[in-house]
Design an enzyme around this catalytic site. Sequence first.
Site, PDB file in Angstrom:
ATOM      1  N   TYR A   1       0.820  -1.207   0.000  1.00  0.00           N
ATOM      2  CA  TYR A   1       0.000   0.000   0.000  1.00  0.00           C
ATOM      3  C   TYR A   1       0.865   1.274   0.000  1.00  0.00           C
ATOM      4  O   TYR A   1       1.766   1.406  -0.818  1.00  0.00           O
ATOM      5  CB  TYR A   1      -1.001  -0.043   1.148  1.00  0.00           C
ATOM      6  CG  TYR A   1      -2.259  -0.815   0.768  1.00  0.00           C
ATOM      7  CD1 TYR A   1      -3.218  -0.255  -0.074  1.00  0.00           C
ATOM      8  CD2 TYR A   1      -2.482  -2.112   1.242  1.00  0.00           C
ATOM      9  CE1 TYR A   1      -4.356  -0.956  -0.440  1.00  0.00           C
ATOM     10  CE2 TYR A   1      -3.630  -2.817   0.880  1.00  0.00           C
ATOM     11  CZ  TYR A   1      -4.563  -2.230   0.036  1.00  0.00           C
ATOM     12  OH  TYR A   1      -5.689  -2.932  -0.327  1.00  0.00           O
ATOM     13  N   SER A   2       0.628   2.211   0.891  1.00  0.00           N
ATOM     14  CA  SER A   2       1.223   3.545   0.750  1.00  0.00           C
ATOM     15  C   SER A   2       2.710   3.614   1.060  1.00  0.00           C
ATOM     16  O   SER A   2       3.311   4.688   0.888  1.00  0.00           O
ATOM     17  CB  SER A   2       0.466   4.562   1.600  1.00  0.00           C
ATOM     18  OG  SER A   2      -0.766   4.871   0.994  1.00  0.00           O
ATOM     19  N   CYS A   3       3.320   2.531   1.481  1.00  0.00           N
ATOM     20  CA  CYS A   3       4.786   2.511   1.503  1.00  0.00           C
ATOM     21  C   CYS A   3       5.319   2.833   0.112  1.00  0.00           C
ATOM     22  O   CYS A   3       6.457   3.296  -0.038  1.00  0.00           O
ATOM     23  CB  CYS A   3       5.302   1.156   1.967  1.00  0.00           C
ATOM     24  SG  CYS A   3       4.972   0.783   3.699  1.00  0.00           S
ATOM     25  N   THR A   4       4.487   2.607  -0.901  1.00  0.00           N
ATOM     26  CA  THR A   4       4.826   2.915  -2.289  1.00  0.00           C
ATOM     27  C   THR A   4       5.177   4.379  -2.475  1.00  0.00           C
ATOM     28  O   THR A   4       6.033   4.730  -3.298  1.00  0.00           O
ATOM     29  CB  THR A   4       3.626   2.577  -3.209  1.00  0.00           C
ATOM     30  OG1 THR A   4       3.124   1.281  -2.883  1.00  0.00           O
ATOM     31  CG2 THR A   4       4.016   2.625  -4.668  1.00  0.00           C
ATOM     32  N   LYS A   5       4.509   5.266  -1.751  1.00  0.00           N
ATOM     33  CA  LYS A   5       4.662   6.701  -1.998  1.00  0.00           C
ATOM     34  C   LYS A   5       6.100   7.173  -1.840  1.00  0.00           C
ATOM     35  O   LYS A   5       6.561   8.062  -2.567  1.00  0.00           O
ATOM     36  CB  LYS A   5       3.739   7.491  -1.063  1.00  0.00           C
ATOM     37  CG  LYS A   5       2.257   7.385  -1.419  1.00  0.00           C
ATOM     38  CD  LYS A   5       1.416   8.257  -0.494  1.00  0.00           C
ATOM     39  CE  LYS A   5      -0.054   8.272  -0.900  1.00  0.00           C
ATOM     40  NZ  LYS A   5      -0.728   6.991  -0.659  1.00  0.00           N
TER      41      LYS A   5
END
Length: 415
Positions: free
Chosen positions: A73-77
Site C-alpha cells: 500500500y502507501s509505503c509505495t509513496k
Amino acid sequence: MTVGDHPVTTSGHCDPRFSRVREVFDRHFSDGEELGAAFAVFLDGEPVVDLWGGVADRHAGRPWEAGTPVLAYSCTKAVAATAMLLLVERGLVDVRSPVSAYWPEFARDGKARVTVEHVLTHQAGLPAIEEPVPLEEFEDLPAIAGRLAAQAPLWEPGTAHGYHAVTYGFLIDELIRRVTGMSTGELVAAEIAGPHQLDLWLGAPPDVAARAARLSAGERTARAGEQAARTGERAAPAGGAGVAEPPAANGPVAAMAAATRDKDSLMNRALGNPPIHKLPGGGNHPVILRAGWPALGMVTTARALAGFYRALVAGEILAPSTLGNAMRPRVGGPDRVLYLDSAFGLGYMRPAMTFLTPARGVESAFGHTGLGGSLGLGDVEHGLAMAYTMNRMVGSVAGSRRAYRLAEAVYGSLT
C-alpha cells in the site's frame, strides 16, 4: 503457534544485539496478532535482522517464505517520491515550477499555480477524484490523471495539506511520464529496483503476483485483546492511528473515527475512488497487483523495502544533499483528509500521529506507512533502514502497533 489449523513458525536471522526484536516479532504471532509477516533491518549498511513467518494465504495454508512479496500500500509513496527526486537531482524537474510547465493541460480550473512541491507535500488540493473511476480504467493511469487535470482544487493550493491517499500517485506518474516518457514503475525498475537488485515492483509480473501473500482483514483475537489489557494498550478506533491514549471526545482521533462512518467524508472519498472494493478480493486482485499505482501499488518483500532505505541512507540512490533537502519538513499539523496531525517533506513522511516513531528517531526518521500496517523507515543519523510487511490488515491508514513495537525494539537495541 497456529493460525487456524495451520502451525506457525518464524524463521530468519537476528543479530544477538537485536534479540529484543525477535522477541517482539515472535510475540505478535503467539498473541494471535499476525497471520504472516516479515521484518528486516540494516544497520550501517549491514543486515542485522531478517525475519519472516506465518502463512501467506490463510485459506491454503501456504507458508510465508523468505522471498514472499506482498502489496505494501502507501509505503509505495516514498519510492515514487524518490523516482521524482531523481529527476529533480538531474535538473529535469524543478519542484518550485508549476505542474503545468510539464503537463500543460493541468493548468485549467484554478491549478495554474500548483507546483511540483505542492504535489509532493499533499498541498495540491486534489485528494479525491470527483467522478467514479470505472473498473476498465484501473490500468489506464494517464486516463485517471486526466480526470484530475479536469478538476478544480478543493482548497487554495499551498495553503493547507491533506493526504492525497490515492491521487498522489496518479499526479506523480503523469509528471514522470511527461518528463521521461516512462511510467513510474518503469523508472523505478530501471533506476532503483534493478540496479540495487531489489524485489520491488510497481506493476507485479504474473509470477510475482501468483506468489504474493494474500491480504486478510481481521480483528485481533481475544487472546491479543487480553494481552493489550495487561499491557495497558488501547486498540485504535476504526481507521485510527494506533495511539495509546483514549481519544478525546472532540479530538482528532475521534474526528477521524467519525469520518470513517460517513460515506461522504473527504477521507472516504479520498480512499474509496478508484473503488478497489468493487474488485473480488480487493487489493489481492491481479488488476491491482499489476497496475502499479504509484500511491499504493508496490509489491515487495520486507528485505527489499529495507534494502531500498539502506541504499537511500547510504547515498546510493540520491545524493545526501538531495535526500537531506527532501527530508526537511515542509508541512505539519492537522491534515484536512485524515484529521490527525501529519508531517511531510518532499514525499516522505516525518514523525507525527500518522507516522509514529520511537523517541530516539523523532528528529531523524523518515519514510512512509501503508494502509493496514506496513512500514518503511530510514534514519541517516542512526544508520538505520527497516521495513515491515504483513498480510493481516488493521483498520488504519497510519501504520500499526505491530510496526511501532518492532521499530521501538530496534531503536532500543542501539548502543
